[in-house]
Design an enzyme around this catalytic site. Sequence first.
Site, short mmCIF file in Angstrom:
data_model
loop_
_atom_site.label_atom_id
_atom_site.label_comp_id
_atom_site.label_asym_id
_atom_site.label_seq_id
_atom_site.Cartn_x
_atom_site.Cartn_y
_atom_site.Cartn_z
CE LYS A 121 -3.44 -2.83 0.33
NZ LYS A 121 -3.93 -3.46 -0.86
CE LYS A 136 -5.48 4.36 5.80
NZ LYS A 136 -6.03 4.69 4.47
CE LYS A 172 -5.91 16.46 9.59
NZ LYS A 172 -5.41 16.93 10.90
CB ILE A 229 -10.57 11.09 5.70
CG1 ILE A 229 -9.26 11.26 4.90
CG2 ILE A 229 -11.73 11.78 5.01
CD1 ILE A 229 -8.78 12.68 4.72
CE LYS A 280 -16.23 -2.69 -0.78
NZ LYS A 280 -15.50 -2.96 -2.03
CD GLU A 307 -6.89 -1.12 0.27
OE1 GLU A 307 -7.45 -2.08 -0.28
OE2 GLU A 307 -6.81 -0.99 1.50
CG ASN A 317 -9.79 -3.62 -4.80
OD1 ASN A 317 -8.94 -3.79 -3.92
ND2 ASN A 317 -10.93 -3.02 -4.57
NE ARG A 356 -11.51 -8.17 -5.33
CZ ARG A 356 -11.00 -7.39 -4.38
NH1 ARG A 356 -9.70 -7.32 -4.22
NH2 ARG A 356 -11.79 -6.68 -3.59
CB VAL A 407 -18.47 -8.92 -4.38
CG1 VAL A 407 -19.89 -9.32 -4.02
CG2 VAL A 407 -17.48 -9.92 -3.78
C1 MV4 Z 1 -8.83 5.71 6.14
C2 MV4 Z 1 -9.92 6.23 6.87
C3 MV4 Z 1 -9.84 7.53 7.31
N1 MV4 Z 1 -8.74 8.29 7.04
N2 MV4 Z 1 -7.77 6.51 5.88
C4 MV4 Z 1 -10.41 1.15 5.91
C5 MV4 Z 1 -9.82 0.02 5.16
C6 MV4 Z 1 -8.81 0.61 4.33
N3 MV4 Z 1 -8.24 -0.14 3.38
C7 MV4 Z 1 -8.73 2.02 4.52
N4 MV4 Z 1 -9.73 2.34 5.49
C8 MV4 Z 1 -9.85 3.62 5.94
N5 MV4 Z 1 -8.82 4.46 5.68
C9 MV4 Z 1 -7.73 7.75 6.35
N6 MV4 Z 1 -6.66 8.51 6.10
C10 MV4 Z 1 -11.01 5.38 7.12
C11 MV4 Z 1 -10.99 4.07 6.65
C12 MV4 Z 1 -12.15 3.27 6.97
C13 MV4 Z 1 -13.01 2.79 5.96
C14 MV4 Z 1 -12.78 3.02 4.60
C15 MV4 Z 1 -13.61 2.51 3.66
C16 MV4 Z 1 -14.72 1.79 4.02
C17 MV4 Z 1 -15.00 1.55 5.33
C18 MV4 Z 1 -14.14 2.03 6.33
C19 MV4 Z 1 -14.44 1.79 7.66
C20 MV4 Z 1 -13.59 2.27 8.63
C21 MV4 Z 1 -12.46 2.99 8.28
#
Ligand code: MV4
Length: 450
Positions: A116, A158, A201, A203, A237, A288, A290, A292, A295
């Site tokens: 990532k 992360k 940061k 979000i 999801k 990110e 994906n 592929r 779903v």
């Molecule tokens: C974040 C975020 C808030 N701020 N990044 C969740 C999984 C992942 N791959 C990244 N995720 C998040 N990254 C920043 N800088 C909040 C999430 C997140 C989230 C993102 C997408 C869908 C559901 C989520 C549930 C909790 C947190």
Amino acid sequence: MFKKILIANRGEIALRVIRTCREMGIKTVAVYSTADAESLHVRFADEAVCIGPAPSTDSYLKMANIIAAAEITNADAIHPGYGFLSENAKFSKLCQDHDIKFIGASPEMINKMGDKANAKSTMIAAGVPCVPGSEGVIQDFEQCEKLAVEVGYPVMLKASAGGGGKGMRAVWKPEDLKDAWDSARMESKAAFGNNDMYMEKLIEEPRHIEIQVVGDAFGKACHLSERDCSVQRRHQKLTEETPSPFMTDELREAMGKAAVAAAEYIKYEGAGTVEFLVDKHRNFYFMEMNTRIQVEHPITEEVVDYDLIREQISVAAGIPISGKNYYPKLHSIECRINAEDPFNGFRPAPGRITSFHAPGGHGVRLDTHVYAGYTIPPNYDSMIAKLICTAQTREEAIGKMKRALDEFIIEGIKTTIPFHRQLMDHPDYVAGNYTTKFMEDFVIEKPAVS
Ligand code: MV4
């Protein structure tokens, strides 16, 4: 064009791929575990090969067995579906080495996007907006402390190897940073065997909106607009829709452009998804990519009238894309029907389906591999059907979904149908007013015991 495709997957997605192959005049090979001998993908494929016992590590993840199945059946391509080996660089490489076309990303692409921190640096170079934070991996805790001050609290730690929220920590104040750093690194090491961390940061209350892209072998990419996947529980999801109720024409144009820039920069080949976080001011940030089919791909297919599996196959065969982008003409919602008890923490509920009646009618699509008398094995994920309802407007699509959920009968096991039915009546859902925090506050009403 390919003559025979082996589908290295099970369940509804295996069936979904077989259907398009049939329409294209391509022969199919199903692979199955002993637990799936009675599954529909086995029956509907032209040939089927048993690749091992029930545990996926001994069957659907067993690369050598799958390659052997492709070789003995003379398959010239493998479609991996989603999950299992779909984003496994080693398997993609193994296919290459055996002269079998992997209908998915190249090993290099999977590695590039799977790390990532590295994916993020690539996206910055491509000019795609990313959340402000560390440049690459953090060296040590001392640097982490300095970075947090520079970025400004609250921050998000992360895991570079992460995904699905594992090894991720929100930190609101400096005194909590050390514990978060230690525990995120521990979790990441245990889950991925790697504890590289990066920082962003935080979000607050973001929406998860993703853009479907398709790239061809000539470096050209297009987008097929967005899917809103903000309704999630523990990073799973539950329902998705397109268009996003939060979308504007300007935002779609900007996000589509960024996603195409991302795909073309890395010369992405095949179907892919660029995931973004969108804040309340409609700023969007790369999250990110994906590599592929996902779903939730059917909602896109329904609103842009485009078979994504057909396109994956044709791009893999070296056919160029038209290059134009696709915009939603309708509104589509997908409800993931899982064999889970929504009234008891969504606990998995495998077992035998004693009676089954599928909803139907105009604008109703059901992607499933189950039927009356089918026993859901406990070994795999609990999604047993995807109900997709499509109509002219969001309001009509919700109305259609309610009707379809009401006529959907599955007896013998618990399913998430009652949850979706309640969701379709939730005032905030109906208003399109939801973020990734939505499910934290959702209260499921238990039915009255009669
Ligand atoms: C974040 C975020 C808030 N701020 N990044 C969740 C999984 C992942 N791959 C990244 N995720 C998040 N990254 C920043 N800088 C909040 C999430 C997140 C989230 C993102 C997408 C869908 C559901 C989520 C549930 C909790 C947190």
